[in-house]
Structures are given as structure tokens and as C-alpha cells.
Design a protein around this motif. Structure first.
Motif, PDB file in Angstrom:
ATOM      1  N   LEU A  77       0.827  -1.211   0.000  1.00  0.00           N
ATOM      2  CA  LEU A  77       0.000   0.000   0.000  1.00  0.00           C
ATOM      3  C   LEU A  77       0.861   1.261   0.000  1.00  0.00           C
ATOM      4  O   LEU A  77       0.571   2.220  -0.724  1.00  0.00           O
ATOM      5  CB  LEU A  77      -0.923   0.012   1.212  1.00  0.00           C
ATOM      6  CG  LEU A  77      -2.276  -0.638   1.046  1.00  0.00           C
ATOM      7  CD1 LEU A  77      -3.049  -0.628   2.353  1.00  0.00           C
ATOM      8  CD2 LEU A  77      -3.086  -0.002  -0.057  1.00  0.00           C
ATOM      9  N   ASN A  78       1.918   1.266   0.814  1.00  0.00           N
ATOM     10  CA  ASN A  78       2.812   2.435   0.853  1.00  0.00           C
ATOM     11  C   ASN A  78       3.392   2.731  -0.524  1.00  0.00           C
ATOM     12  O   ASN A  78       3.442   3.890  -0.949  1.00  0.00           O
ATOM     13  CB  ASN A  78       3.937   2.225   1.868  1.00  0.00           C
ATOM     14  CG  ASN A  78       3.450   2.343   3.291  1.00  0.00           C
ATOM     15  OD1 ASN A  78       2.420   2.941   3.563  1.00  0.00           O
ATOM     16  ND2 ASN A  78       4.193   1.751   4.208  1.00  0.00           N
ATOM     17  N   GLN A  79       3.828   1.689  -1.221  1.00  0.00           N
ATOM     18  CA  GLN A  79       4.384   1.884  -2.562  1.00  0.00           C
ATOM     19  C   GLN A  79       3.336   2.460  -3.510  1.00  0.00           C
ATOM     20  O   GLN A  79       3.631   3.355  -4.307  1.00  0.00           O
ATOM     21  CB  GLN A  79       4.928   0.570  -3.102  1.00  0.00           C
ATOM     22  CG  GLN A  79       6.167   0.089  -2.393  1.00  0.00           C
ATOM     23  CD  GLN A  79       6.575  -1.306  -2.827  1.00  0.00           C
ATOM     24  OE1 GLN A  79       5.973  -1.920  -3.701  1.00  0.00           O
ATOM     25  NE2 GLN A  79       7.628  -1.817  -2.198  1.00  0.00           N
ATOM     26  N   LEU A  80       2.119   1.953  -3.413  1.00  0.00           N
ATOM     27  CA  LEU A  80       1.033   2.442  -4.259  1.00  0.00           C
ATOM     28  C   LEU A  80       0.718   3.908  -3.953  1.00  0.00           C
ATOM     29  O   LEU A  80       0.517   4.715  -4.869  1.00  0.00           O
ATOM     30  CB  LEU A  80      -0.208   1.570  -4.035  1.00  0.00           C
ATOM     31  CG  LEU A  80      -1.262   1.573  -5.112  1.00  0.00           C
ATOM     32  CD1 LEU A  80      -0.717   0.948  -6.392  1.00  0.00           C
ATOM     33  CD2 LEU A  80      -2.481   0.806  -4.642  1.00  0.00           C
ATOM     34  N   LEU A  81       0.700   4.265  -2.667  1.00  0.00           N
ATOM     35  CA  LEU A  81       0.400   5.639  -2.277  1.00  0.00           C
ATOM     36  C   LEU A  81       1.473   6.608  -2.780  1.00  0.00           C
ATOM     37  O   LEU A  81       1.158   7.707  -3.251  1.00  0.00           O
ATOM     38  CB  LEU A  81       0.255   5.743  -0.758  1.00  0.00           C
ATOM     39  CG  LEU A  81      -0.965   5.029  -0.171  1.00  0.00           C
ATOM     40  CD1 LEU A  81      -0.882   4.980   1.349  1.00  0.00           C
ATOM     41  CD2 LEU A  81      -2.248   5.686  -0.631  1.00  0.00           C
ATOM     42  N   VAL A  82       2.729   6.198  -2.708  1.00  0.00           N
ATOM     43  CA  VAL A  82       3.816   7.048  -3.210  1.00  0.00           C
ATOM     44  C   VAL A  82       3.736   7.159  -4.733  1.00  0.00           C
ATOM     45  O   VAL A  82       3.826   8.258  -5.293  1.00  0.00           O
ATOM     46  CB  VAL A  82       5.191   6.494  -2.771  1.00  0.00           C
ATOM     47  CG1 VAL A  82       6.322   7.181  -3.511  1.00  0.00           C
ATOM     48  CG2 VAL A  82       5.358   6.629  -1.268  1.00  0.00           C
ATOM     49  N   ARG A  83       3.534   6.034  -5.401  1.00  0.00           N
ATOM     50  CA  ARG A  83       3.491   6.011  -6.869  1.00  0.00           C
ATOM     51  C   ARG A  83       2.384   6.913  -7.416  1.00  0.00           C
ATOM     52  O   ARG A  83       2.519   7.522  -8.480  1.00  0.00           O
ATOM     53  CB  ARG A  83       3.305   4.580  -7.361  1.00  0.00           C
ATOM     54  CG  ARG A  83       3.344   4.437  -8.877  1.00  0.00           C
ATOM     55  CD  ARG A  83       3.250   2.988  -9.335  1.00  0.00           C
ATOM     56  NE  ARG A  83       4.376   2.225  -8.840  1.00  0.00           N
ATOM     57  CZ  ARG A  83       4.274   1.165  -8.003  1.00  0.00           C
ATOM     58  NH1 ARG A  83       3.101   0.762  -7.589  1.00  0.00           N
ATOM     59  NH2 ARG A  83       5.348   0.531  -7.609  1.00  0.00           N
ATOM     60  N   HIS A  84       1.267   7.007  -6.692  1.00  0.00           N
ATOM     61  CA  HIS A  84       0.135   7.794  -7.178  1.00  0.00           C
ATOM     62  C   HIS A  84      -0.020   9.123  -6.447  1.00  0.00           C
ATOM     63  O   HIS A  84      -1.065   9.772  -6.533  1.00  0.00           O
ATOM     64  CB  HIS A  84      -1.145   6.959  -7.103  1.00  0.00           C
ATOM     65  CG  HIS A  84      -1.117   5.828  -8.081  1.00  0.00           C
ATOM     66  ND1 HIS A  84      -1.489   5.979  -9.394  1.00  0.00           N
ATOM     67  CD2 HIS A  84      -0.706   4.548  -7.943  1.00  0.00           C
ATOM     68  CE1 HIS A  84      -1.324   4.823 -10.021  1.00  0.00           C
ATOM     69  NE2 HIS A  84      -0.852   3.944  -9.162  1.00  0.00           N
ATOM     70  N   ALA A  85       1.033   9.534  -5.740  1.00  0.00           N
ATOM     71  CA  ALA A  85       1.126  10.856  -5.113  1.00  0.00           C
ATOM     72  C   ALA A  85      -0.044  11.180  -4.193  1.00  0.00           C
ATOM     73  O   ALA A  85      -0.642  12.244  -4.270  1.00  0.00           O
ATOM     74  CB  ALA A  85       1.283  11.936  -6.186  1.00  0.00           C
ATOM     75  N   ALA A  86      -0.362  10.236  -3.315  1.00  0.00           N
ATOM     76  CA  ALA A  86      -1.435  10.476  -2.349  1.00  0.00           C
ATOM     77  C   ALA A  86      -1.011  11.560  -1.365  1.00  0.00           C
ATOM     78  O   ALA A  86       0.075  11.509  -0.808  1.00  0.00           O
ATOM     79  CB  ALA A  86      -1.756   9.185  -1.591  1.00  0.00           C
ATOM     80  N   VAL A  87      -1.870  12.536  -1.199  1.00  0.00           N
ATOM     81  CA  VAL A  87      -1.602  13.627  -0.266  1.00  0.00           C
ATOM     82  C   VAL A  87      -2.949  14.173   0.201  1.00  0.00           C
ATOM     83  O   VAL A  87      -3.801  14.526  -0.611  1.00  0.00           O
ATOM     84  CB  VAL A  87      -0.738  14.736  -0.920  1.00  0.00           C
ATOM     85  CG1 VAL A  87      -1.368  15.275  -2.184  1.00  0.00           C
ATOM     86  CG2 VAL A  87      -0.440  15.844   0.056  1.00  0.00           C
ATOM     87  N   PRO A  88      -3.172  14.208   1.515  1.00  0.00           N
ATOM     88  CA  PRO A  88      -4.461  14.723   1.984  1.00  0.00           C
ATOM     89  C   PRO A  88      -4.564  16.223   1.737  1.00  0.00           C
ATOM     90  O   PRO A  88      -3.599  16.959   1.921  1.00  0.00           O
ATOM     91  CB  PRO A  88      -4.456  14.405   3.478  1.00  0.00           C
ATOM     92  CG  PRO A  88      -3.033  14.242   3.845  1.00  0.00           C
ATOM     93  CD  PRO A  88      -2.305  13.786   2.618  1.00  0.00           C
TER      94      PRO A  88
END
Length: 179
Positions: A77-88
Motif C-alpha cells: 500500500l505504501n508503494q502504491l500511495l507514493v506512486r500515485h502521489a497520495a496527499v491529503p
């Protein structure tokens, strides 16, 4: 869950299913699943987006596997969040109230959907509720779901799989009694 169940499993409700293989078929499957779930369809979803979402669905699938170590589920999940630039952040329409989202206001559809879904799953895991992310235990079904029961005891994706599993267990008991 919708993406995983539509694009990343090969068995559902005791039957083989063939995940859509082309962008157009994937887009149509996603739109149909959104409509079935009572969610608005996306007018901006393209065939290319659907192909990218199929890759995301395959990466999200292990998050629902209770056999997978929690650390590897979190790392994926962490890799996916970084790859897709998740930012609240808060953003919305100029004439409406801002909404909390977990993607940039200018994110493309795939990054937005992936960031929001990945963050939601990460929050479930982060508050100690990973056991509620489940795969159906019925034979011949790989569907995933979020267990909303009070005691986190749900084992099947739906009533049809539960009925199939119970009928199978009954037949096995009857066969053992007569043997």
C-alpha cells in the motif's frame, strides 16, 4: 474492492470468471459495477485509464489476503500511495464546500481513485482493523469485501457463497455419516 472484484479475480460465486482484457471491456465493466453499486459513473474514464486501473487492482488484491503478512500488505500500500502521489488536502468546486480528498486537486482520474482507495485501506490497517479486509472463504470464490459485522465474523462475500458453502458442508457431513 470494486476494482479488485471486477478486474483482478478469476473465480466468483463458484464459477470461473474472465477479467476483462481490453481497455474498452475494462471501462465498461467498471462503469457497470459503479452503476450496480449505486455510484455515479465516470464520464471521464477512458480505455487507457481502465487499463491502468487493472494494474492497480492487481496491486490492491494482496491487501485483502489474510495469509499475507501485515507488513507486506502495508508495504504494498505504501508503494502504491507514493506512486500515485497520495496527499491529503481540501478541495472542491468553487460554489461548494471543500471536501477532504487524498489526491491533488489536479490529479488524473487513476491517481485520484488509487490515492483515495489506497488511503482508505491504509487507514483501516492503521487503526488495527486489517482483519476486516477479507477474501471470500467459499470454495471457488476470490471476491474481496470489507467485513462490517459487529464482531468481524463475516466469512463470505455474499449470501449465495454462504449458502453454497453450507450446502457443501452438509453434503460432506451426510456422506461421512453414511460411509
Amino acid at each position: 474492492m470494486l476494482l479488485v472484484n471486477e478486474l483482478a479475480i478469476s473465480r466468483a460465486r463458484g464459477r470461473d470468471v474472465v477479467p476483462p482484457a481490453t481497455g474498452q471491456d475494462r471501462r465498461e465493466a467498471i462503469q457497470q459495477a459503479l452503476a450496480t453499486a449505486g455510484l455515479p459513473q465516470s464520464r471521464s474514464l477512458t480505455d487507457s485509464d481502465a487499463d491502468r486501473l487493472a494494474v492497480v487492482a492487481l496491486r490492491l488484491r494482496p491487501v485483502f489476503d489474510p495469509e499475507e503478512r501485515i507488513e507486506s500488505r502495508a508495504e504494498g500500500l505504501n508503494q502504491l500511495l507514493v506512486r500515485h502521489a497520495a496527499v491529503p488536502n481540501l478541495h472542491g468546486h468553487p460554489d461548494g464546500q471543500p471536501v477532504l480528498a487524498f489526491h491533488r486537486a489536479d490529479a488524473d482520474l487513476v491517481d485520484a481513485w488509487t490515492s483515495d482507495a489506497g488511503t482508505a485501506l491504509a487507514m483501516v490497517i492503521g487503526v488495527g482493523q486489517a482483519a476486516r479486509l477479507r477474501s471470500c472463504e467459499a470454495g471457488g470464490c476470490e471476491s474481496v469485501f470489507f467485513d462490517t459485522t459487529r464482531n468481524a465474523s463475516r466469512r463470505f462475500c455474499g449470501l449465495s457463497c454462504q449458502n453454497r458453502a453450507k450446502a457443501s458442508a452438509y453434503r460432506a457431513r451426510r456422506a461421512a455419516e453414511t460411509a
